[in-house]
Motif scaffolding. Structure first.
Motif, PDB file in Angstrom:
ATOM      1  N   LEU A   1     -63.052 -89.293  37.711  1.00 51.12           N
ATOM      2  CA  LEU A   1     -64.341 -88.891  38.273  1.00 51.12           C
ATOM      3  C   LEU A   1     -64.374 -87.384  38.530  1.00 51.12           C
ATOM      4  CD1 LEU A   1     -67.075 -89.889  39.233  1.00 51.12           C
ATOM      5  CD2 LEU A   1     -66.086 -90.266  41.489  1.00 51.12           C
ATOM      6  N   PHE A   2     -63.284 -86.833  39.024  1.00 53.59           N
ATOM      7  CA  PHE A   2     -63.198 -85.386  39.248  1.00 53.59           C
ATOM      8  C   PHE A   2     -63.350 -84.617  37.938  1.00 53.59           C
ATOM      9  CE2 PHE A   2     -60.546 -81.564  39.212  1.00 53.59           C
ATOM     10  CZ  PHE A   2     -61.217 -80.809  40.166  1.00 53.59           C
ATOM     11  N   ILE A   3     -62.685 -85.080  36.887  1.00 56.18           N
ATOM     12  CA  ILE A   3     -62.773 -84.403  35.585  1.00 56.18           C
ATOM     13  C   ILE A   3     -64.199 -84.461  35.053  1.00 56.18           C
ATOM     14  CG2 ILE A   3     -62.068 -84.547  33.155  1.00 56.18           C
ATOM     15  CD1 ILE A   3     -59.278 -85.360  34.172  1.00 56.18           C
ATOM     16  N   VAL A   4     -64.829 -85.619  35.126  1.00 57.73           N
ATOM     17  CA  VAL A   4     -66.200 -85.774  34.623  1.00 57.73           C
ATOM     18  C   VAL A   4     -67.168 -84.891  35.421  1.00 57.73           C
ATOM     19  CG1 VAL A   4     -68.123 -87.391  34.411  1.00 57.73           C
ATOM     20  CG2 VAL A   4     -65.836 -88.051  33.654  1.00 57.73           C
ATOM     21  N   LEU A   5     -67.071 -84.906  36.733  1.00 61.84           N
ATOM     22  CA  LEU A   5     -67.953 -84.080  37.566  1.00 61.84           C
ATOM     23  C   LEU A   5     -67.710 -82.591  37.331  1.00 61.84           C
ATOM     24  CD1 LEU A   5     -68.006 -86.069  40.923  1.00 61.84           C
ATOM     25  CD2 LEU A   5     -69.820 -85.879  39.214  1.00 61.84           C
ATOM     26  N   SER A   6     -66.461 -82.209  37.168  1.00 60.07           N
ATOM     27  CA  SER A   6     -66.139 -80.803  36.884  1.00 60.07           C
ATOM     28  C   SER A   6     -66.741 -80.360  35.563  1.00 60.07           C
ATOM     29  CB  SER A   6     -64.626 -80.588  36.865  1.00 60.07           C
ATOM     30  OG  SER A   6     -64.072 -80.863  38.123  1.00 60.07           O
ATOM     31  N   LEU A   7     -66.651 -81.217  34.544  1.00 58.36           N
ATOM     32  CA  LEU A   7     -67.239 -80.882  33.243  1.00 58.36           C
ATOM     33  C   LEU A   7     -68.758 -80.754  33.325  1.00 58.36           C
ATOM     34  CD1 LEU A   7     -65.089 -83.063  30.837  1.00 58.36           C
ATOM     35  CD2 LEU A   7     -65.070 -80.583  31.077  1.00 58.36           C
ATOM     36  N   ILE A   8     -69.385 -81.600  34.114  1.00 61.09           N
ATOM     37  CA  ILE A   8     -70.835 -81.514  34.281  1.00 61.09           C
ATOM     38  C   ILE A   8     -71.209 -80.198  34.952  1.00 61.09           C
ATOM     39  CG2 ILE A   8     -72.801 -82.506  35.529  1.00 61.09           C
ATOM     40  CD1 ILE A   8     -71.515 -85.270  34.997  1.00 61.09           C
TER      41      ILE A   8
END
Length: 124
Positions: A9-16
């Motif tokens: 979730l952290f990786i996905v939110l960071s990419l967004i």
């Protein structure tokens, strides 16, 4: 299991977040008409890195320079190539690309990468 979900979730939110931040470089279509000397004044010295080092020598551009700016977990790269145009401070580039990438190669295909090329017309 929770740790894996939180990390994903952290990786996905960071990419967004990184994807939606404004790019630190101008659009490649604007840079295509900008001489190298002006790019040096506006962007500073290029990064000490050869963006085409993985390509065989015949496929590399005659002169290639790049600027790199880090943004959180990602980095923007502006690559300027001089293949047919003789390189000089007044020469406009033959191609320009601006790409966003991360350390995770498997997500880079989701990130923006724009490229423009100068067209040549042969008239006989």
């Amino acid at each position: 299991m929770r740790l894996i979900i939180v990390a994903a979730l952290f990786i996905v939110l960071s990419l967004i977040v990184v994807h939606n931040l404004p790019a630190p470089f101008p659009s490649p279509s604007v840079v295509l008409d900008t001489p190298y000397g002006t790019l040096l004044q506006e962007l500073g010295p290029p990064a000490d890195f050869d963006p085409n080092s993985k390509l065989p020598t015949p496929l590399r551009a005659g002169k290639s320079v790049a600027w790199v700016r880090s943004r959180l977990i990602a980095r923007w790269t502006l690559q300027v190539d001089y293949g047919l145009t003789p390189f000089s401070p007044l020469a406009p580039p033959d191609s320009v690309s601006r790409c966003l990438s991360t350390r995770w190669e498997w997500v880079n295909w989701l990130l923006p990468c724009d490229a423009v090329f100068r067209a040549r017309v042969l008239v006989r």
